[in-house]
Design a protein around this motif. Structure first.
Motif, PDB file in Angstrom:
ATOM      1  N   ASN A 589       0.804  -0.994  -0.031  1.00 40.17           N
ATOM      2  CA  ASN A 589       0.078  -0.005   0.221  1.00 40.17           C
ATOM      3  C   ASN A 589       0.928   1.247  -0.097  1.00 40.17           C
ATOM      4  OD1 ASN A 589       0.316  -0.807   3.144  1.00 40.17           O
ATOM      5  ND2 ASN A 589      -0.129   1.215   3.131  1.00 40.17           N
ATOM      6  N   TRP A 590       0.224   2.289  -0.453  1.00 41.95           N
ATOM      7  CA  TRP A 590       0.969   3.715  -0.298  1.00 41.95           C
ATOM      8  C   TRP A 590       0.122   4.405   1.094  1.00 41.95           C
ATOM      9  CZ3 TRP A 590      -0.691   1.424  -4.520  1.00 41.95           C
ATOM     10  CH2 TRP A 590       0.348   0.998  -5.532  1.00 41.95           C
ATOM     11  N   THR A 591       0.892   5.462   1.797  1.00 44.22           N
ATOM     12  CA  THR A 591       0.250   6.063   2.571  1.00 44.22           C
ATOM     13  C   THR A 591       0.168   7.776   2.274  1.00 44.22           C
ATOM     14  OG1 THR A 591       0.793   4.488   4.352  1.00 44.22           O
ATOM     15  CG2 THR A 591       0.242   6.579   5.033  1.00 44.22           C
ATOM     16  N   LEU A 592      -0.974   8.176   2.546  1.00 47.23           N
ATOM     17  CA  LEU A 592      -1.145   9.602   2.397  1.00 47.23           C
ATOM     18  C   LEU A 592      -1.510  10.388   3.949  1.00 47.23           C
ATOM     19  CD1 LEU A 592      -1.641  12.234   0.375  1.00 47.23           C
ATOM     20  CD2 LEU A 592      -3.973  11.516   0.382  1.00 47.23           C
ATOM     21  N   TYR A 593      -0.572  11.367   4.130  1.00 49.65           N
ATOM     22  CA  TYR A 593      -1.049  12.147   5.412  1.00 49.65           C
ATOM     23  C   TYR A 593      -1.685  13.402   4.998  1.00 49.65           C
ATOM     24  CZ  TYR A 593       2.073   9.095   7.752  1.00 49.65           C
ATOM     25  OH  TYR A 593       2.902   7.877   8.153  1.00 49.65           O
ATOM     26  N   LEU A 594      -2.898  13.535   5.695  1.00 50.05           N
ATOM     27  CA  LEU A 594      -4.153  14.632   5.307  1.00 50.05           C
ATOM     28  C   LEU A 594      -4.621  15.321   6.271  1.00 50.05           C
ATOM     29  CD1 LEU A 594      -4.941  15.991   2.650  1.00 50.05           C
ATOM     30  CD2 LEU A 594      -6.851  14.253   2.847  1.00 50.05           C
ATOM     31  N   THR A 595      -4.734  16.412   6.131  1.00 50.55           N
ATOM     32  CA  THR A 595      -5.658  17.256   6.967  1.00 50.55           C
ATOM     33  C   THR A 595      -6.730  17.821   6.138  1.00 50.55           C
ATOM     34  OG1 THR A 595      -4.011  17.913   8.495  1.00 50.55           O
ATOM     35  CG2 THR A 595      -5.774  19.084   8.771  1.00 50.55           C
ATOM     36  N   PRO A 596      -7.934  17.209   6.458  1.00 56.28           N
ATOM     37  CA  PRO A 596      -8.994  17.558   5.508  1.00 56.28           C
ATOM     38  C   PRO A 596      -9.291  19.287   5.684  1.00 56.28           C
ATOM     39  CG  PRO A 596      -9.677  15.483   6.803  1.00 56.28           C
ATOM     40  CD  PRO A 596      -8.459  16.101   7.202  1.00 56.28           C
ATOM     41  N   LYS A 597      -9.510  19.680   4.474  1.00 63.28           N
ATOM     42  CA  LYS A 597      -9.896  21.205   4.296  1.00 63.28           C
ATOM     43  C   LYS A 597     -11.472  21.178   4.681  1.00 63.28           C
ATOM     44  CE  LYS A 597      -6.497  22.409   1.162  1.00 63.28           C
ATOM     45  NZ  LYS A 597      -6.279  22.837  -0.405  1.00 63.28           N
ATOM     46  N   PRO A 598     -11.983  21.972   5.599  1.00 52.48           N
ATOM     47  CA  PRO A 598     -13.454  22.196   6.008  1.00 52.48           C
ATOM     48  C   PRO A 598     -14.354  22.343   4.809  1.00 52.48           C
ATOM     49  CG  PRO A 598     -11.999  23.085   7.445  1.00 52.48           C
ATOM     50  CD  PRO A 598     -10.959  22.883   6.484  1.00 52.48           C
ATOM     51  N   GLU A 599     -13.926  23.290   3.739  1.00 55.64           N
ATOM     52  CA  GLU A 599     -14.580  23.837   2.632  1.00 55.64           C
ATOM     53  C   GLU A 599     -14.553  22.535   1.654  1.00 55.64           C
ATOM     54  OE1 GLU A 599     -10.420  25.306   1.938  1.00 55.64           O
ATOM     55  OE2 GLU A 599     -11.888  25.243   3.737  1.00 55.64           O
ATOM     56  N   THR A 600     -13.536  21.551   1.420  1.00 56.95           N
ATOM     57  CA  THR A 600     -13.956  20.529   0.464  1.00 56.95           C
ATOM     58  C   THR A 600     -14.715  19.522   1.349  1.00 56.95           C
ATOM     59  OG1 THR A 600     -11.467  20.881  -0.041  1.00 56.95           O
ATOM     60  CG2 THR A 600     -12.310  18.737  -0.396  1.00 56.95           C
ATOM     61  N   LEU A 601     -14.819  19.335   2.628  1.00 60.01           N
ATOM     62  CA  LEU A 601     -15.700  18.204   3.104  1.00 60.01           C
ATOM     63  C   LEU A 601     -17.047  18.803   2.935  1.00 60.01           C
ATOM     64  CD1 LEU A 601     -13.861  16.965   6.268  1.00 60.01           C
ATOM     65  CD2 LEU A 601     -14.537  15.777   4.588  1.00 60.01           C
ATOM     66  N   GLU A 602     -17.216  20.130   3.315  1.00 61.12           N
ATOM     67  CA  GLU A 602     -18.637  20.912   3.120  1.00 61.12           C
ATOM     68  C   GLU A 602     -19.158  20.535   1.833  1.00 61.12           C
ATOM     69  OE1 GLU A 602     -20.763  24.844   4.087  1.00 61.12           O
ATOM     70  OE2 GLU A 602     -18.650  24.577   4.780  1.00 61.12           O
ATOM     71  N   ARG A 603     -18.573  20.927   0.819  1.00 62.97           N
ATOM     72  CA  ARG A 603     -18.894  20.857  -0.692  1.00 62.97           C
ATOM     73  C   ARG A 603     -19.094  19.319  -0.915  1.00 62.97           C
ATOM     74  NH1 ARG A 603     -17.684  18.666  -5.196  1.00 62.97           N
ATOM     75  NH2 ARG A 603     -15.546  17.917  -4.547  1.00 62.97           N
ATOM     76  N   LEU A 604     -18.264  18.339  -0.688  1.00 67.49           N
ATOM     77  CA  LEU A 604     -18.418  17.085  -0.813  1.00 67.49           C
ATOM     78  C   LEU A 604     -19.890  16.427  -0.034  1.00 67.49           C
ATOM     79  CD1 LEU A 604     -14.971  15.607  -0.374  1.00 67.49           C
ATOM     80  CD2 LEU A 604     -16.419  15.429  -2.764  1.00 67.49           C
ATOM     81  N   LEU A 605     -20.143  16.824   1.203  1.00 66.55           N
ATOM     82  CA  LEU A 605     -21.187  16.185   1.839  1.00 66.55           C
ATOM     83  C   LEU A 605     -22.412  16.644   1.709  1.00 66.55           C
ATOM     84  CD1 LEU A 605     -19.329  16.180   5.504  1.00 66.55           C
ATOM     85  CD2 LEU A 605     -19.693  14.461   4.091  1.00 66.55           C
ATOM     86  N   ALA A 606     -22.368  18.151   1.161  1.00 60.62           N
ATOM     87  CA  ALA A 606     -23.736  18.849   0.781  1.00 60.62           C
ATOM     88  C   ALA A 606     -24.160  18.136  -0.427  1.00 60.62           C
ATOM     89  CB  ALA A 606     -23.355  20.448   0.644  1.00 60.62           C
ATOM     90  N   ASN A 607     -23.150  17.467  -1.364  1.00 56.28           N
ATOM     91  CA  ASN A 607     -23.825  17.162  -2.847  1.00 56.28           C
ATOM     92  C   ASN A 607     -23.532  15.376  -2.795  1.00 56.28           C
ATOM     93  OD1 ASN A 607     -23.945  19.485  -4.246  1.00 56.28           O
ATOM     94  ND2 ASN A 607     -22.139  19.886  -3.551  1.00 56.28           N
ATOM     95  N   GLU A 608     -24.055  14.995  -1.685  1.00 55.60           N
ATOM     96  CA  GLU A 608     -24.026  13.507  -1.730  1.00 55.60           C
ATOM     97  C   GLU A 608     -25.046  12.993  -2.815  1.00 55.60           C
ATOM     98  OE1 GLU A 608     -25.174   9.534   1.244  1.00 55.60           O
ATOM     99  OE2 GLU A 608     -24.752  11.616   2.159  1.00 55.60           O
ATOM    100  N   GLU A 609     -25.118  12.131  -3.439  1.00 54.43           N
ATOM    101  CA  GLU A 609     -25.887  11.556  -4.443  1.00 54.43           C
ATOM    102  C   GLU A 609     -26.446  10.486  -4.077  1.00 54.43           C
ATOM    103  OE1 GLU A 609     -23.730  10.828  -8.156  1.00 54.43           O
ATOM    104  OE2 GLU A 609     -22.720  12.839  -7.989  1.00 54.43           O
ATOM    105  N   LEU A 610     -27.496  10.218  -4.740  1.00 56.70           N
ATOM    106  CA  LEU A 610     -28.598   9.090  -4.597  1.00 56.70           C
ATOM    107  C   LEU A 610     -28.009   8.028  -4.758  1.00 56.70           C
ATOM    108  CD1 LEU A 610     -32.180  10.578  -5.634  1.00 56.70           C
ATOM    109  CD2 LEU A 610     -31.216  10.412  -3.162  1.00 56.70           C
ATOM    110  N   PRO A 611     -28.010   6.734  -4.154  1.00 63.79           N
ATOM    111  CA  PRO A 611     -27.554   5.490  -4.614  1.00 63.79           C
ATOM    112  C   PRO A 611     -27.851   4.920  -5.730  1.00 63.79           C
ATOM    113  CG  PRO A 611     -28.945   5.081  -2.563  1.00 63.79           C
ATOM    114  CD  PRO A 611     -28.961   6.528  -2.896  1.00 63.79           C
ATOM    115  N   GLU A 612     -26.920   4.075  -6.337  1.00 63.52           N
ATOM    116  CA  GLU A 612     -27.467   3.603  -7.772  1.00 63.52           C
ATOM    117  C   GLU A 612     -28.353   2.647  -7.628  1.00 63.52           C
ATOM    118  OE1 GLU A 612     -23.647   1.960  -8.930  1.00 63.52           O
ATOM    119  OE2 GLU A 612     -22.937   4.049  -9.616  1.00 63.52           O
TER     120      GLU A 612
END
Length: 612
Positions: A589-612
């Motif tokens: 595996n590879w490992t990514l160290y990340l501190t999520p950006k609040p604005e990125t999470l807010e955009r993603l969570l606000a646009n959750e799509e309906l399941p297929e």
């Protein structure tokens, strides 16, 4: 937020034209403190009357709840007296939180009579009482109680109905001088919000605050700090907000904490300035606002109740296995120290000629030490040297056996603790009853909860597949779970499992060998999947970072910084046969160290799509 007298008055004004003249077709009592009237008037509508301690109210609803197999006694009394009747009047007395429904119906002798149904909205003392107005006698109450519970009145069949005691507050005043006089009868050092609550009927703490805010005054200002102009502005705000008879147009609203929150936190009959920082939704009617607020509150209470009961089970099991793990670790540490007895036994065997019966210890040369240091070994003076050596050999063998037996027990307990921690994360992040139901089924399947074992089969739907074996058993249709679906800013699909069962399905069934899989390192959390095209090894960097941010958000590391997220291809993921749901292993595996950006999470969570 509770229904105050002013808001109830606006609601009565709104619903009265729709209720008066309606026929009561059917009456149901789906909950112990809830009555439903099925009304008929140019169509069918359902009126809900609730005396819940936390949510007493009345409004139209479209929610059709399951009724008990046999109706409760109060429901049968209402059916006897009110079914087929006509609602001829609806009124509220002086902004008190008591709504009276006048219902006309034929009695058992065929006489046309009018009965009063009083809905008393008073928190934990809320009640629904059926009264014969000609005699004032109570026919029955949803909540019965005697003088043992209330010295003021009894709510029992045959007793005289007494209205709830008056609080001595004034009805809406239209004359400013009379209003000022009433205001100044209170303690001048009190905050104005307290004075409004104490003197005037129908005002709740929220409405009192709003009157002060719309008057342009500070919330903590007291009466003696106000000048003549301040009092005039206060009166205008009071008239504007607390005079249902004089206000023709209302603009009902629901309020939400943020764009991400789907549950309203407040409702009002007109926009309130105190909620201006919240997201506001305008509604066509006050009934819609109240229905939306209380149905969301009810479903949230049900959700939290079930979450709490499941969390208690998981926490008890977690404490149990954590205690076992601690015991195994302590036993292992104790056994590790016992391995030294082998050397003591061998040193005693090599020095038998130096040991005499009755000696309590012997100092020998430690030939295991390169520096040949001296080692003092305790002895039992009552046995021989060879028996002392054998005694240490037995202790060594016991320690070795303890280590051998403890290791698999410790590993099993550790796996249970890790698995239960993953369940805790799934419980904390579940947002719907269906998700909690899936976790409940998982707990049953794993033996933590008694119940019928249900083995769910998750698979990809297959097109055109027919079972050609005529003698084969017919299997139940395989259920396809619905993980969370997001789309990265680059337009790539990202799947996130909601619980362990979905994690297994997403990784072992949904994902292709070449798809990219992500999970927070070591910490319990959701499996995340990025579907890749043929010949594609990795997605773009933006999609990878956003998928890693979702993996962090849906894990125990939510809110942390510099979180390690492992990512690899699905073909590297293995699930041992004995592994718990959601538990997998991988080597490359590879490992990514990340501190999520609040604005990125807010955009993603606000646009959750309906399941297929």
């Amino acid at each position: 937020m509770a229904l105050d007298g002013v808001t109830l008055a606006y609601l009565v004004n709104e619903l009265a034209p729709q209720l008066i003249g309606a026929r009561i077709d059917k009456i149901f009592q789906p909950e112990k403190d809830e009555i439903h009237f099925l009304l008929r008037q140019q169509g069918s509508r359902r009126l809900l009357l609730s005396t819940s301690a936390t949510s007493p109210r009345f409004h139209f609803t479209q929610e059709n709840k399951k009724n008990p197999s046999s109706p409760p006694m109060f429901c049968m009394i209402l059916r006897k007296h009110l079914e087929g009747g006509k609602l001829i009047s609806l009124h509220q007395s002086e902004l008190e939180r008591v709504i009276t429904f006048d219902i006309q119906n034929y009695n058992e002798r065929g006489d046309l009579v009018t009965l009063h149904l009083h809905l008393e909205i008073m928190g934990k003392h809320s009640n629904l009482i059926l009264v014969d107005p000609t005699t004032g006698v109570i026919l029955d109450g949803l909540k019965r109680y005697s003088h043992a519970l209330s010295r003021y009145r009894e709510v029992l069949p045959g007793r005289i109905y007494l209205a709830p005691p008056s609080q001595g507050k004034l009805p809406p005043l239209v004359d400013e001088e009379l209003w000022r006089k009433a205001l100044y009868e209170e303690d001048l050092d009190q905050p104005i919000t307290n004075v409004l609550l104490a003197r005037f009927a129908g005002i709740s703490p929220e409405l009192a605050r709003e009157i002060v805010i719309q008057a342009g005054l500070a919330l903590d200002i007291s009466l003696h700090q106000c000048g003549d102009i301040d009092i005039s502005r206060l009166f205008q705000a009071y008239r504007r907000l607390s005079n249902p008879e004089g206000v023709l147009d209302i603009h009902p609203c629901l309020y939400y904490k943020t764009e991400l929150h789907s549950r309203p936190v407040a409702f009002t009959f007109t926009p309130f300035q105190q909620y201006q920082e919240l997201r506001m939704e305008n509604l066509p009617s006050l009934n819609d606002a109240i229905t939306g607020f209380y149905q969301s509150k009810s479903s949230n209470n049900t959700l939290e109740s079930k979450r709490g009961s499941l969390r208690k089970i998981v926490q008890e099991q977690h404490a149990h296995f954590s205690k076992k793990l601690k015991i195994y670790k302590e036993a292992e540490i104790s056994a590790q120290s016992g391995l030294a007895y082998q050397k003591w036994g061998e040193l005693l065997t090599a020095n038998l000629y130096n040991i005499s019966l009755g000696m309590t210890e012997v100092t020998v040369e430690d030939y295991y030490d390169p520096s040949l240091s001296s080692l003092t070994i305790p002895l039992n003076p009552h046995i021989s040297a060879i028996d002392n050596a054998q005694r240490y050999y037995k202790r060594y063998n016991k320690a070795k056996a303890t280590l051998r037996q403890t290791k698999p027990l410790k590993e099993a307990a550790f796996e249970e603790v890790k698995y239960l921690e993953s369940l805790q994360v799934s419980l904390d992040q579940a947002s719907a009853l269906t998700e909690l139901d899936e976790i409940h089924v998982e707990l049953v399947d794993q033996g933590y909860v008694a119940g019928k074992h249900v083995k769910k089969q998750f698979s990809k739907p297959k097109k055109g597949h027919l079972n050609t074996k005529s003698k084969a058993k017919v299997k139940a249709p395989k259920e396809v779970p619905h993980p969370r679906v997001y789309r990265s800013s680059q337009g790539r699909i990202i799947y996130v499992g909601k619980n362990n069962a979905q994690n297994d399905w997403l990784t072992m069934r949904k994902g292709k060998p070449t798809d990219l899989w992500l999970h927070v390192k070591i910490i319990p959390g959701s499996h995340v999947l990025i579907p890749l095209e043929d010949g594609e090894e990795f997605p773009d960097d933006t999609t990878l970072e956003e998928a890693a941010a979702l993996a962090i958000y849906y894990s125990q590391a939510r809110g942390s910084s510099q979180v390690p997220v492992d990512y690899t291809h699905v073909k590297q993921i293995k699930k041992p046969n004995s592994a718990k749901p959601g538990m997998v292993i991988y080597d490359q595996n590879w490992t990514l160290y990340l501190t999520p950006k609040p604005e990125t999470l807010e955009r993603l969570l606000a646009n959750e799509e309906l399941p297929e």
